[in-house]
Design an enzyme around this catalytic site. Structure first.
Site, short mmCIF file in Angstrom:
data_model
loop_
_atom_site.label_atom_id
_atom_site.label_comp_id
_atom_site.label_asym_id
_atom_site.label_seq_id
_atom_site.Cartn_x
_atom_site.Cartn_y
_atom_site.Cartn_z
N LYS A 1 -7.24 -0.07 -13.12
CA LYS A 1 -6.52 0.09 -11.85
C LYS A 1 -5.35 1.06 -12.05
CE LYS A 1 -5.59 -3.39 -8.33
NZ LYS A 1 -5.12 -4.78 -8.15
O1 G3P Z 1 -4.35 -6.93 -5.29
C1 G3P Z 1 -3.30 -6.65 -4.42
C2 G3P Z 1 -2.85 -7.86 -3.73
O2 G3P Z 1 -2.73 -8.86 -4.68
C3 G3P Z 1 -1.55 -7.82 -3.01
O3 G3P Z 1 -1.47 -8.99 -2.26
O4 G3P Z 1 -0.38 -10.71 -0.90
O5 G3P Z 1 0.86 -9.63 -2.80
O6 G3P Z 1 0.39 -8.37 -0.71
P1 G3P Z 1 -0.08 -9.45 -1.64
#
Ligand code: G3P
Length: 218
Positions: free
Chosen positions: A83
């Site tokens: 990534k």
């Molecule tokens: O993989 C990206 C994701 O984990 C972000 O999620 O909820 O932290 O915005 P969030």
């Protein structure tokens, strides 16, 4: 549509994998740090649980170091997808790693223009962050829809992975938008099952059955 779990937690991954509906895993530096193990060890343990694409993110900020780190991460297991962030340096690293045949998931995507850049760099996956766009009062799902349309227009092979999903509705809307993959926290995967009529119907079936076949034998 593929379902990925957005977690590095082994217990959550084991529970999800037992349902037979988890096709892969996404991690990020926050999720890996939460588990307290070195990334190589944690990713290896994850690969033992889920047989599918497992994203592991670089933490360097300059392309040469990102490339080096990406090569090392890709050696952990054949299922590892490296990534890289959607920065200029990250895109430089994505182009180089992709040319070497290393699959790259370009992360921290918030716009269709960024997604176009990632596809042109040869990214295997683009990850638009739906929830974080919603958080700033914009429409995260519109970004997913537009990326899917643009990739279709030009036949880009890059897969669209809807990330930062916070609810079952987000997952369903990603499917309607044509995203190839939805990655979600374990909590959201679990919530996808829920329907009060399923619970009510199941209770009634078992009650009716018990009345005839259990109470009679009673
Ligand atoms: O993989 C990206 C994701 O984990 C972000 O999620 O909820 O932290 O915005 P969030």
């Amino acid at each position: 549509m593929k379902f990925f779990l957005d977690t590095a937690n082994l217990d959550e991954l084991k529970k999800g994998a037992a349902w037979g509906i988890v096709d892969g895993v996404t991690t990020n530096p926050t999720l890996i740090a939460r588990e307290g193990r070195e990334i190589e060890e944690q990713i290896r343990l994850i690969c033992d649980i889920v047989n599918g694409d497992i994203s592991a993110e670089v933490v360097s900020t300059k392309a040469p170091e990102m490339i080096k780190e990406g090569r090392e991460l890709s050696k952990i297991h054949k299922n590892v997808v490296v990534k890289c962030p959607l920065t200029r340096e990250g895109i430089m690293a994505t182009s180089a790693l992709s040319r070497e045949g290393i699959r790259v998931n370009v992360t921290l995507c918030f716009s269709p223009s960024q997604a176009l850049i990632a596809a042109k760099a040869g990214a295997y996956i683009i990850s638009p962050f739906v929830g974080r766009i919603d958080d700033i009062s914009w429409h995260g799902m519109d970004v997913v829809r537009n990326i899917v349309q643009i990739y279709r227009n030009y036949g880009f092979k890059t897969k669209v992975l809807a990330a930062s999903l916070r609810s079952p509705t987000h997952v369903v809307e990603s499917a309607l938008a044509g995203a190839d993959i939805a990655t979600m926290p374990f909590k959201v995967l679990d919530e996808l099952f829920n329907h009060p009529l399923t619970d009510k119907g199941q209770e009634q079936f078992l009650r009716d059955w018990a009345k005839v076949f259990q109470e009679a034998r009673g």
